[in-house]
Structure formats: C-alpha cells, structure tokens
Write a protein that holds these residues in place. Structure first.
Motif, PDB file in Angstrom:
ATOM      1  N   ARG A  14       0.829  -1.208   0.000  1.00 11.63           N
ATOM      2  CA  ARG A  14       0.000   0.000   0.000  1.00 11.63           C
ATOM      3  C   ARG A  14       0.864   1.258   0.000  1.00 11.63           C
ATOM      4  NH1 ARG A  14      -5.157  -1.163   3.973  1.00 11.63           N
ATOM      5  NH2 ARG A  14      -6.052  -2.821   2.692  1.00 11.63           N
ATOM      6  N   GLN A  19      -1.863   2.909  -3.151  1.00  9.65           N
ATOM      7  CA  GLN A  19      -3.227   2.387  -3.219  1.00  9.65           C
ATOM      8  C   GLN A  19      -3.621   1.832  -1.856  1.00  9.65           C
ATOM      9  OE1 GLN A  19      -5.242   2.295  -6.061  1.00  9.65           O
ATOM     10  NE2 GLN A  19      -3.650   3.534  -7.016  1.00  9.65           N
ATOM     11  N   THR A  21      -5.665  -0.598  -0.989  1.00 10.50           N
ATOM     12  CA  THR A  21      -6.437  -1.782  -1.342  1.00 10.50           C
ATOM     13  C   THR A  21      -5.543  -3.016  -1.286  1.00 10.50           C
ATOM     14  OG1 THR A  21      -7.862  -2.787  -3.017  1.00 10.50           O
ATOM     15  CG2 THR A  21      -5.990  -1.503  -3.820  1.00 10.50           C
ATOM     16  N   ASP A  22      -6.188  -4.168  -1.175  1.00  9.76           N
ATOM     17  CA  ASP A  22      -5.472  -5.433  -1.264  1.00  9.76           C
ATOM     18  C   ASP A  22      -5.790  -6.144  -2.576  1.00  9.76           C
ATOM     19  OD1 ASP A  22      -4.447  -5.006   1.253  1.00  9.76           O
ATOM     20  OD2 ASP A  22      -5.922  -6.248   2.271  1.00  9.76           O
ATOM     21  N   ASN A  23      -6.544  -5.486  -3.445  1.00 11.00           N
ATOM     22  CA  ASN A  23      -6.949  -6.072  -4.715  1.00 11.00           C
ATOM     23  C   ASN A  23      -5.716  -6.224  -5.606  1.00 11.00           C
ATOM     24  OD1 ASN A  23      -7.773  -5.923  -7.613  1.00 11.00           O
ATOM     25  ND2 ASN A  23      -9.816  -6.006  -6.685  1.00 11.00           N
ATOM     26  N   LYS A  26      -5.761  -4.355  -9.081  1.00 18.00           N
ATOM     27  CA  LYS A  26      -5.525  -2.909  -8.992  1.00 18.00           C
ATOM     28  C   LYS A  26      -4.073  -2.609  -8.648  1.00 18.00           C
ATOM     29  CE  LYS A  26     -10.214  -1.603  -7.680  1.00 18.00           C
ATOM     30  NZ  LYS A  26     -11.076  -1.067  -6.618  1.00 18.00           N
TER      31      LYS A  26
END
Length: 174
Positions: A14, A19, A21-23, A26
C-alpha cells in the motif's frame, strides 16, 4: 508488537503503490504503469496468499510477465515463500523485501539497545557533572516518573530515542 510477514507486506504494498487496497489486479496495474518499485513486494504478497500464478496472469504482455512467471514457477517448486526468500534461489531484489520486513520487525529491540547505550552515557555524564534527574526533567519539561524509570531503574522502554537523545545532548552541553 507481533508483526506478521503478510501484515507487513499488506502495508508495504500500500505504501509503495499509494493504493489503499489489497486487490491484486488494482495493485498490479499500478505497479506496471506507475510504481515499478513495488513489483517484488506485490509478487511476494500474492505468493503468501497462494495467488502467485494468478498475479502473473495479469501481467501478460507487460515488462513484468517474464519475471513474474519465473518467480511463480520457482515459488511453486519451493513451496514455502519465506524459505525461498532466505535461499540462494531467490533473486537479490526479492530478498530485499524480506530484509525490510526483518528490519521493521526487529526495530523495537534495536531501539531498546540504542536507548540502553545512551542511558549509560547519560548516567556517566550526570555523575561527572552532578546533575539530578529532577533538574533534567524540569529543564527539558519531561515526565519525572518516566525519566526516573529510564535513568534510575534502567527501563529503556519508558522514553523514546528522541527523548533519550535530548537528555544526552542536554547533559553533555552543561
């Protein structure tokens, strides 16, 4: 503090990508387009979740694909991500992620050692100059209980490195 490798990687990815997110899709897009420095951390993060091949599939046709495919295969053969990172099979740039984790994990112990060394120097200076804990606390506007526990009892967890450094510099300047 009980920092796990996976927890460290979540925050590290991150931080490096910007970002929240852990996606993996992405994060991978960000790495390919904007933040190549996060490539190794992202692959290791995916591998810990058992998704190294899944992540490698996102990189088809990009500069990352050959490396991710090779690492994914190597990790599959090895079986254990942490053991692979400590082996000679892992590329140096991937080992740096493990080293960053170890540095973060061992930071409290390192801080305690540094505080203990500064405490020794402060106590010696205080003896030589006839300084009291009370005077140091009053002049530096510090909590007497914490500083007394640090200097008098040797509890190095009671003050931060910055506070210990302030005390050391103050006692040396008198």
């Amino acid at each position: 503090m009980n920092l796990t490798f996976k927890g460290f990687l979540r925050g590290y990815c991150r931080e490096l990508t910007g970002q929240q997110t852990d996606n993996l899709r992405k994060l991978c897009k960000t790495v390919v387009c904007d933040q190549p420095a996060a490539a190794e951390a992202l692959m290791i993060f995916a591998a810990l979740q058992g998704k190294a091949e899944y992540l490698a599939s996102f990189t088809m046709g990009t500069w990352l694909h050959p490396d991710y495919a090779r690492v994914s295969l190597s990790l599959a053969l090895y079986g254990n991500v942490e053991a692979w990172l400590q082996s000679d099979d892992a590329p140096e740039r991937y080992k740096k992620v493990w080293n960053a984790y170890q540095a973060k994990k061992n930071e409290p112990a390192r801080t305690r050692r540094i505080n203990a060394l500064m405490r020794d120097k402060i106590c010696e200076t205080m003896r030589q100059k006839g300084l009291t804990t009370y005077r140091i606390c009053k002049d530096l506007d510090l909590n007497l209980g914490n500083v007394y526990a640090y200097l008098g009892k040797g509890d190095v967890s009671k003050v931060s490195c910055d506070t210990a450094r302030r005390i050391m510099e103050y006692s040396a300047s008198l």
